[in-house]
Design a protein around this motif. Sequence first.
Motif, PDB file in Angstrom:
ATOM      1  N   UNK A  28     -55.278 -62.445 -58.921  1.00 31.15           N
ATOM      2  CA  UNK A  28     -56.185 -63.537 -58.522  1.00 31.15           C
ATOM      3  C   UNK A  28     -56.224 -63.668 -57.005  1.00 31.15           C
ATOM      4  N   UNK A  29     -55.064 -63.476 -56.362  1.00 30.35           N
ATOM      5  CA  UNK A  29     -55.011 -63.664 -54.915  1.00 30.35           C
ATOM      6  C   UNK A  29     -55.553 -62.484 -54.132  1.00 30.35           C
ATOM      7  N   UNK A  30     -55.559 -61.317 -54.763  1.00 30.39           N
ATOM      8  CA  UNK A  30     -56.020 -60.134 -54.026  1.00 30.39           C
ATOM      9  C   UNK A  30     -57.494 -60.214 -53.667  1.00 30.39           C
ATOM     10  N   UNK A  31     -58.298 -60.741 -54.581  1.00 34.22           N
ATOM     11  CA  UNK A  31     -59.747 -60.804 -54.331  1.00 34.22           C
ATOM     12  C   UNK A  31     -60.049 -61.710 -53.124  1.00 34.22           C
ATOM     13  N   UNK A  32     -59.545 -62.971 -53.134  1.00 27.56           N
ATOM     14  CA  UNK A  32     -59.797 -63.799 -51.953  1.00 27.56           C
ATOM     15  C   UNK A  32     -59.215 -63.208 -50.675  1.00 27.56           C
ATOM     16  N   UNK A  33     -58.062 -62.548 -50.814  1.00 30.56           N
ATOM     17  CA  UNK A  33     -57.437 -61.971 -49.620  1.00 30.56           C
ATOM     18  C   UNK A  33     -58.346 -60.901 -49.018  1.00 30.56           C
ATOM     19  N   UNK A  34     -58.937 -60.070 -49.874  1.00 33.31           N
ATOM     20  CA  UNK A  34     -59.888 -59.067 -49.398  1.00 33.31           C
ATOM     21  C   UNK A  34     -61.088 -59.737 -48.745  1.00 33.31           C
ATOM     22  N   UNK A  35     -61.539 -60.840 -49.366  1.00 33.53           N
ATOM     23  CA  UNK A  35     -62.683 -61.570 -48.799  1.00 33.53           C
ATOM     24  C   UNK A  35     -62.349 -62.128 -47.420  1.00 33.53           C
ATOM     25  N   UNK A  52     -60.291 -60.922 -45.227  1.00 35.36           N
ATOM     26  CA  UNK A  52     -60.339 -59.833 -44.249  1.00 35.36           C
ATOM     27  C   UNK A  52     -61.786 -59.495 -43.897  1.00 35.36           C
ATOM     28  N   UNK A  53     -62.662 -59.493 -44.922  1.00 35.04           N
ATOM     29  CA  UNK A  53     -64.073 -59.195 -44.694  1.00 35.04           C
ATOM     30  C   UNK A  53     -64.702 -60.257 -43.776  1.00 35.04           C
ATOM     31  N   UNK A  54     -64.409 -61.529 -44.100  1.00 30.88           N
ATOM     32  CA  UNK A  54     -64.988 -62.630 -43.316  1.00 30.88           C
ATOM     33  C   UNK A  54     -64.486 -62.605 -41.879  1.00 30.88           C
ATOM     34  N   UNK A  55     -63.197 -62.281 -41.717  1.00 27.08           N
ATOM     35  CA  UNK A  55     -62.653 -62.228 -40.357  1.00 27.08           C
ATOM     36  C   UNK A  55     -63.370 -61.177 -39.528  1.00 27.08           C
ATOM     37  N   UNK A  56     -63.687 -60.046 -40.212  1.00 25.86           N
ATOM     38  CA  UNK A  56     -64.410 -58.987 -39.514  1.00 25.86           C
ATOM     39  C   UNK A  56     -65.784 -59.449 -39.068  1.00 25.86           C
ATOM     40  N   UNK A  57     -66.391 -60.341 -39.864  1.00 27.80           N
ATOM     41  CA  UNK A  57     -67.731 -60.822 -39.539  1.00 27.80           C
ATOM     42  C   UNK A  57     -67.709 -61.935 -38.504  1.00 27.80           C
ATOM     43  N   UNK A  58     -66.517 -62.515 -38.271  1.00 23.91           N
ATOM     44  CA  UNK A  58     -66.452 -63.665 -37.365  1.00 23.91           C
ATOM     45  C   UNK A  58     -66.866 -63.322 -35.943  1.00 23.91           C
TER      46      UNK A  58
END
Lengths: 533, 228
Positions: free
Chosen positions: A253-260, A262-268
């Motif tokens: 359950x935590x892996x999916x948000x964790x990946x998200x 990282x993705x969001x941080x890249x977009x920041x």
Amino acid sequence: MRVPRVLGWIAFVWAMGFVAFCLGAPLGALLLRVFMSSGSHPEFVDLVGVWTVVQATVQQAFWSVFFSVGLGFPLGLWVGTQVSCGSRTGRACEILLGLPYGVPTVVAGLTGVLWLGRSGILAGLGFHSDWLYSLKAVILAHVFFNAPWIALAVAQARWRVAQDSDAQLEAARTLGASYGSRLRFVIWPSIRWPLASQSVQVFNLCTMSFALVLLLGGGPPVDTLETAIYSHMRFSSLDVGGAAVFALAELLINLVPWGLILYFRGRESHPVLILRGNKPDRFKNRGSRASQNLMSLGCIGACLVALLPYSALVWIFFKQRYFNSDFASEIFRPLVLSLGLALGASVLVTTLSIAAVMVGALTAKNHPRFQGILNLALALPSGVSVLVLGLGFWLAYGRWLDPFDGSFLAMVVLQATLFFPLSFRMLWPLAEAVQLPLLEAALTLGASPGRAFWLVEWPRWRGPILSSAAVVAGASLGEVAAVSLFYSEKLIPLPLLLTRWMAQYRFDQAQGLAFLILILSAGTIAMVKGRVS
Amino acid sequence: MSTQNRLSGLKVDSLRKRIGTFTLSADFEVLRGERAALIGPSGSGKTSLLRLIAGLDLLEATEDSGTILLGSEDITFTVPERRQVGFVFQEQALFPSLNVMDNATFALRMRGLHEAERNAQVMPWLERVGLRDKAQASVGILSGGERQRVAFVRAVVWKPRVLLLDEPFSALDASLRDVLRRELVELHRLWPVPLLLVSHDEKDLDSVATRRIRCEWDLKTEVRRFVG
């Protein structure tokens, strides 16, 4: 300045060793346990039971995020718009919104009981409710905990808009954009990724929430993955295999948000087109001084609401007197243990973080891909719950440590793994901003590499390192999940003593102890930060 | 509003604004079709004056005085979004989340025009400045000169009542400046509203401005006065 190749290899081996010891082996042991056990004893996996707990966990996390964002987003936007960054009111709002995160979760749990209990503050005011020991209480506590954090992220992003994109806001006005259009076209593109990243982090934290669910959910009424893992390990009969199944579910359950995240941080890092620096204070079209003062007061008042639950603790502390000789003798050993734990975790985490940051700095130039992998690997612990990791430690290193006999070392290592990403994130900007030309200038003037670093770089590093050490020590003093796995009757730190007193209905002493933990935890951070600043 | 009304002149009448330690004073008129340049040393208040005209800074009712007129309309206290002033910022201030076309059509979008209509109006302007092929490109990939062209088009395409330019060429290299100066003059001929330009470059003043408004700096009274 050329970095010797051997240093790069030492750094590589160190970083991989850390990841393997603190994450790889424990999580590997956990997976092995699940799949080996389920192969030989398939009947122990109650999938319906696991699914029910997963649903309850996701449900409470979802509603916690929903209300936290619902309250935090407009508050942050309002504070960020009304109060300029760096102003006295802006700093006050920043501190007030950051304060709830300094409150240990056990203390927050106790204040929840103080407000919502049958003879609690709300009942005393005539508002009787059955919220305590229900999902509502857990969500309410999560919202008070996380809404200010969301608000702070939004306010900071809004301040960055004012700094980086002030001219764009003004351009939009001259082109006829209303407030709504400016929000949509200029402000929103800059705040959406920080908001998304923060929201997903809150979701992750809520699924990993342990102390608040334990204290306010009351066990069976609100059974989440964390409490399920804990009850399989520490209550009734020991069932490590069952705990491992819940741990695996939580990990997934935590892996999916964790990946998200990282993705969001890249977009920041949204491109901001600036050719010259803007002056954030030049926009003076903000109304009269009186209305500005009123708005500032309103912002501070709104931020203070987030601290309302914890005010009960201070109020009760001044109303009653707890600190007598009996109280002191009872807490003496746990206090010494907690301080030792905080010191140990702080020293270990800071040492590891400095080493990790050095690795990053050494590899940044020649091995950018390796640096990316390193950043990812070293951030991994933040996506894994303490209980899951603790269970992994238990399984991987059980030969050397008996959990029921208590292990100070395991507590320190587990807390260090837990807080490492936080410290690493605080120190990483230092590595990114190493001033090579200045170091080279010092070398050409006759300084040795060590002395050049000491004179040129160290003054920049000292403050953040001390801050990071203080934050870890403060967080360790109130941490309850890691210590709850490796305690024994001789090794009971303060947060566990608090939960024990609450379970024994010794609420008066528990209140005194909660206040002490709060002062120690927040005080450590405030004291060092104050000296550093 | 008829085209004739939209092409009325700009009048800054007995304006006095206290800014920090000095007083900014201005009294001049820019007629339609004119391109006036504000000239003065650094810190004389040229940009502040442009910002007052655009409404980005306002006069304080208690300590400042004067009026800003567009034709016969007093816009002294009108909010920027209703002034209909085209402003080209020193740092261009393009919106990074929007592409070239969306940046250029922004003001038309704010005025409720449909996408097809907006695009139809803007495309000839983009073609004129050589950006037709890059209409859908992100502004982040454009060169400095291309970004400046987008900024010009964005400021003029919605037919504002006055054009203000704050050192529009300062971030560009010399050869590009010559090209853009010519393009600016051409764009202005298509929509000949009063144009007020701030620049330190003599060439800007020679090739773009048709008139100069100088700053008289009184060191004794700390009044910086623009008269033309």
